[in-house]
Enzyme design. Structure first.
Site, PDB file in Angstrom:
ATOM      1  N   SER A 246      22.457 -36.676 -15.254  1.00 19.15           N
ATOM      2  CA  SER A 246      23.595 -36.938 -14.362  1.00 19.15           C
ATOM      3  C   SER A 246      24.881 -36.841 -15.168  1.00 19.15           C
ATOM      4  O   SER A 246      25.092 -37.610 -16.111  1.00 19.15           O
ATOM      5  CB  SER A 246      23.478 -38.335 -13.760  1.00 19.15           C
ATOM      6  OG  SER A 246      24.732 -38.719 -13.230  1.00 19.15           O
TER       7      SER A 246
ATOM      8  N   MET B 128      27.547 -39.617  -2.342  1.00 21.03           N
ATOM      9  CA  MET B 128      27.637 -41.039  -2.000  1.00 21.03           C
ATOM     10  C   MET B 128      28.938 -41.214  -1.250  1.00 21.03           C
ATOM     11  O   MET B 128      29.910 -41.807  -1.754  1.00 21.03           O
ATOM     12  CB  MET B 128      27.571 -41.895  -3.282  1.00 21.03           C
ATOM     13  CG  MET B 128      26.178 -41.927  -3.890  1.00 21.03           C
ATOM     14  SD  MET B 128      26.167 -42.470  -5.599  1.00 21.03           S
ATOM     15  CE  MET B 128      26.495 -40.906  -6.412  1.00 21.03           C
TER      16      MET B 128
ATOM     17  N   HIS C 254      24.587 -35.089  -5.320  1.00 22.04           N
ATOM     18  CA  HIS C 254      24.267 -36.376  -4.681  1.00 22.04           C
ATOM     19  C   HIS C 254      25.548 -36.934  -4.070  1.00 22.04           C
ATOM     20  O   HIS C 254      26.434 -37.406  -4.786  1.00 22.04           O
ATOM     21  CB  HIS C 254      23.695 -37.309  -5.765  1.00 22.04           C
ATOM     22  CG  HIS C 254      23.393 -38.696  -5.307  1.00 22.04           C
ATOM     23  ND1 HIS C 254      23.155 -39.723  -6.192  1.00 22.04           N
ATOM     24  CD2 HIS C 254      23.269 -39.240  -4.062  1.00 22.04           C
ATOM     25  CE1 HIS C 254      22.904 -40.830  -5.517  1.00 22.04           C
ATOM     26  NE2 HIS C 254      22.977 -40.569  -4.225  1.00 22.04           N
TER      27      HIS C 254
ATOM     28  N   HIS D  11      22.536 -33.084 -12.298  1.00 17.03           N
ATOM     29  CA  HIS D  11      22.778 -33.991 -11.169  1.00 17.03           C
ATOM     30  C   HIS D  11      24.272 -34.296 -11.126  1.00 17.03           C
ATOM     31  O   HIS D  11      24.867 -34.702 -12.130  1.00 17.03           O
ATOM     32  CB  HIS D  11      21.940 -35.259 -11.378  1.00 17.03           C
ATOM     33  CG  HIS D  11      21.981 -36.229 -10.253  1.00 17.03           C
ATOM     34  ND1 HIS D  11      21.191 -36.120  -9.131  1.00 17.03           N
ATOM     35  CD2 HIS D  11      22.706 -37.365 -10.079  1.00 17.03           C
ATOM     36  CE1 HIS D  11      21.428 -37.140  -8.324  1.00 17.03           C
ATOM     37  NE2 HIS D  11      22.348 -37.907  -8.874  1.00 17.03           N
TER      38      HIS D  11
ATOM     39  N   MET E  79      16.828 -44.416  -4.626  1.00 18.89           N
ATOM     40  CA  MET E  79      17.754 -45.049  -5.574  1.00 18.89           C
ATOM     41  C   MET E  79      17.092 -46.293  -6.159  1.00 18.89           C
ATOM     42  O   MET E  79      16.609 -47.160  -5.426  1.00 18.89           O
ATOM     43  CB  MET E  79      19.045 -45.474  -4.866  1.00 18.89           C
ATOM     44  CG  MET E  79      19.928 -44.327  -4.400  1.00 18.89           C
ATOM     45  SD  MET E  79      20.376 -43.150  -5.684  1.00 18.89           S
ATOM     46  CE  MET E  79      21.249 -44.188  -6.860  1.00 18.89           C
TER      47      MET E  79
ATOM     48  N   MET F 184      31.376 -39.657  -5.296  1.00 19.85           N
ATOM     49  CA  MET F 184      31.607 -41.004  -4.734  1.00 19.85           C
ATOM     50  C   MET F 184      32.990 -41.055  -4.108  1.00 19.85           C
ATOM     51  O   MET F 184      33.952 -40.543  -4.695  1.00 19.85           O
ATOM     52  CB  MET F 184      31.535 -42.050  -5.841  1.00 19.85           C
ATOM     53  CG  MET F 184      30.236 -42.023  -6.615  1.00 19.85           C
ATOM     54  SD  MET F 184      30.259 -43.300  -7.877  1.00 19.85           S
ATOM     55  CE  MET F 184      28.750 -42.904  -8.754  1.00 19.85           C
TER      56      MET F 184
ATOM     57  N   ASP G 246      16.573 -41.982  -9.017  1.00 19.65           N
ATOM     58  CA  ASP G 246      17.892 -42.022  -9.661  1.00 19.65           C
ATOM     59  C   ASP G 246      18.302 -43.473  -9.899  1.00 19.65           C
ATOM     60  O   ASP G 246      18.352 -44.263  -8.960  1.00 19.65           O
ATOM     61  CB  ASP G 246      18.894 -41.330  -8.710  1.00 19.65           C
ATOM     62  CG  ASP G 246      20.310 -41.237  -9.247  1.00 19.65           C
ATOM     63  OD1 ASP G 246      20.542 -41.552 -10.419  1.00 19.65           O
ATOM     64  OD2 ASP G 246      21.188 -40.822  -8.459  1.00 19.65           O
ATOM     65  N   GLY G 247      18.598 -43.794 -11.169  1.00 20.96           N
ATOM     66  CA  GLY G 247      19.112 -45.124 -11.501  1.00 20.96           C
ATOM     67  C   GLY G 247      18.246 -45.847 -12.515  1.00 20.96           C
ATOM     68  O   GLY G 247      17.094 -46.189 -12.234  1.00 20.96           O
TER      69      GLY G 247
ATOM     70  N   ASP H 240      27.205 -36.368  -9.196  1.00 22.64           N
ATOM     71  CA  ASP H 240      27.422 -37.544  -8.347  1.00 22.64           C
ATOM     72  C   ASP H 240      28.817 -37.557  -7.730  1.00 22.64           C
ATOM     73  O   ASP H 240      29.815 -37.597  -8.450  1.00 22.64           O
ATOM     74  CB  ASP H 240      27.254 -38.820  -9.184  1.00 22.64           C
ATOM     75  CG  ASP H 240      25.809 -39.097  -9.520  1.00 22.64           C
ATOM     76  OD1 ASP H 240      24.996 -39.216  -8.591  1.00 22.64           O
ATOM     77  OD2 ASP H 240      25.486 -39.186 -10.726  1.00 22.64           O
TER      78      ASP H 240
ATOM     79  N   GLY I 117      24.471 -46.521 -15.839  1.00 19.18           N
ATOM     80  CA  GLY I 117      24.202 -47.545 -16.844  1.00 19.18           C
ATOM     81  C   GLY I 117      23.673 -48.866 -16.337  1.00 19.18           C
ATOM     82  O   GLY I 117      23.654 -49.853 -17.069  1.00 19.18           O
TER      83      GLY I 117
ATOM     84  N   SER J  71      22.955 -42.212 -18.390  1.00 18.21           N
ATOM     85  CA  SER J  71      23.248 -42.787 -19.702  1.00 18.21           C
ATOM     86  C   SER J  71      22.141 -42.529 -20.717  1.00 18.21           C
ATOM     87  O   SER J  71      22.420 -42.402 -21.909  1.00 18.21           O
ATOM     88  CB  SER J  71      23.533 -44.283 -19.567  1.00 18.21           C
ATOM     89  OG  SER J  71      22.562 -44.898 -18.767  1.00 18.21           O
TER      90      SER J  71
END
Ligand code: DX5
Ligand code: ZN
Length: 217
Positions: free
Chosen positions: A7, A67, A65, A32, A138, A36, A176-177, A34, A146, A199
């Site tokens: 990511s 969000m 992705h 990936h 998720m 937001m 993811d996460g 992200d 992180g 991370s």
């Protein structure tokens, strides 16, 4: 073999092309990306102009992705900006709009996925499963890199693996996460196809070693 999708949320955005090339050479399968909006999640990241630039800088498979609230408004723009796969949240739109967004992405020749937050049950995805190329679970509250992996999501991942095997075995299962070399073995064991790691890849100096540690753990 499991795919690893670093990511870029945890990458150095001032050197994005070099960061991406580094993980490509290090053996990453996908990237990936992200997005937001500060409304669906309490953070703001990157969007369409960055995706367009990245598309010119790499031929890697771009897993986007979203969000964002009411994603049906923007799926076409993300397809046109260069996404290979567009994944959006089941919680973020009305059922009819989700259906239309799924059809729109497919009509533009791209892959499509739906994702659910930790508190959303796996069964909410059932009406959509046959139309999807990917389902994303998720394992943190979306919004930040992180965070710690939520182990209590493992039964939901197993439940979804069962639904996919039954209703759409071609559909990929992504997580993811909080994915790292410690949590990756549990996910591989649960039949996950794609591991997103922010991370645990970009936070390490040696990206090849970081990717191999997740893949071979
Ligand atoms: C979180 C994002 C993730 C994030 C993961 O809302 O969707 O993709 O980058 O970061 P790590 O792997 O650090 O948990
Ligand atoms: Zn993500």
């Amino acid at each position: 073999m499991v795919k690893i999708a670093p990511s870029i949320l945890s990458a150095d955005f001032a050197n994005l092309a070099a960061e991406v090339e580094d993980v490509r050479l290090g053996g990453a399968d996908w990237l990936h990306f992200d997005v937001m909006d500060g409304i669906f999640v309490p953070n703001i990241s990157i969007g369409i102009p960055v995706l367009k630039s990245l598309r010119k800088a790499t031929e890697m498979f771009l897993d986007v992705h979203l969000m964002i609230t009411k994603p049906h408004r923007y799926v076409e723009a993300f397809c046109e900006a260069g996404a290979d796969l567009v994944v959006f949240h089941l919680e973020a739109d009305e059922p009819q709009d989700l259906m239309e967004a799924i059809q729109k992405v497919k009509s533009l020749g791209k892959k499509v996925g739906l994702t659910i937050k930790p508190r959303t049950p796996a069964s909410t995805l059932l009406p959509y499963l046959k139309m999807l190329d990917l389902v994303l679970v998720m394992t943190v509250e979306p919004g930040f890199g992180g965070q710690s992996f939520m182990y209590e999501q493992l039964p939901k991942i197993a439940e979804l693996r069962g639904y996919l095997d039954q209703y759409n075995p071609e559909c990929l299962l992504e997580v993811d996460g909080g994915v790292d070399k410690k949590t990756a073995p549990l996910l591989k064991e649960a039949g996950v196809d794609v591991l997103v790691a922010g991370s645990a890849v970009f936070g390490e100096k040696d990206r090849r070693a970081a990717i191999e540690a997740i893949r071979n753990s």
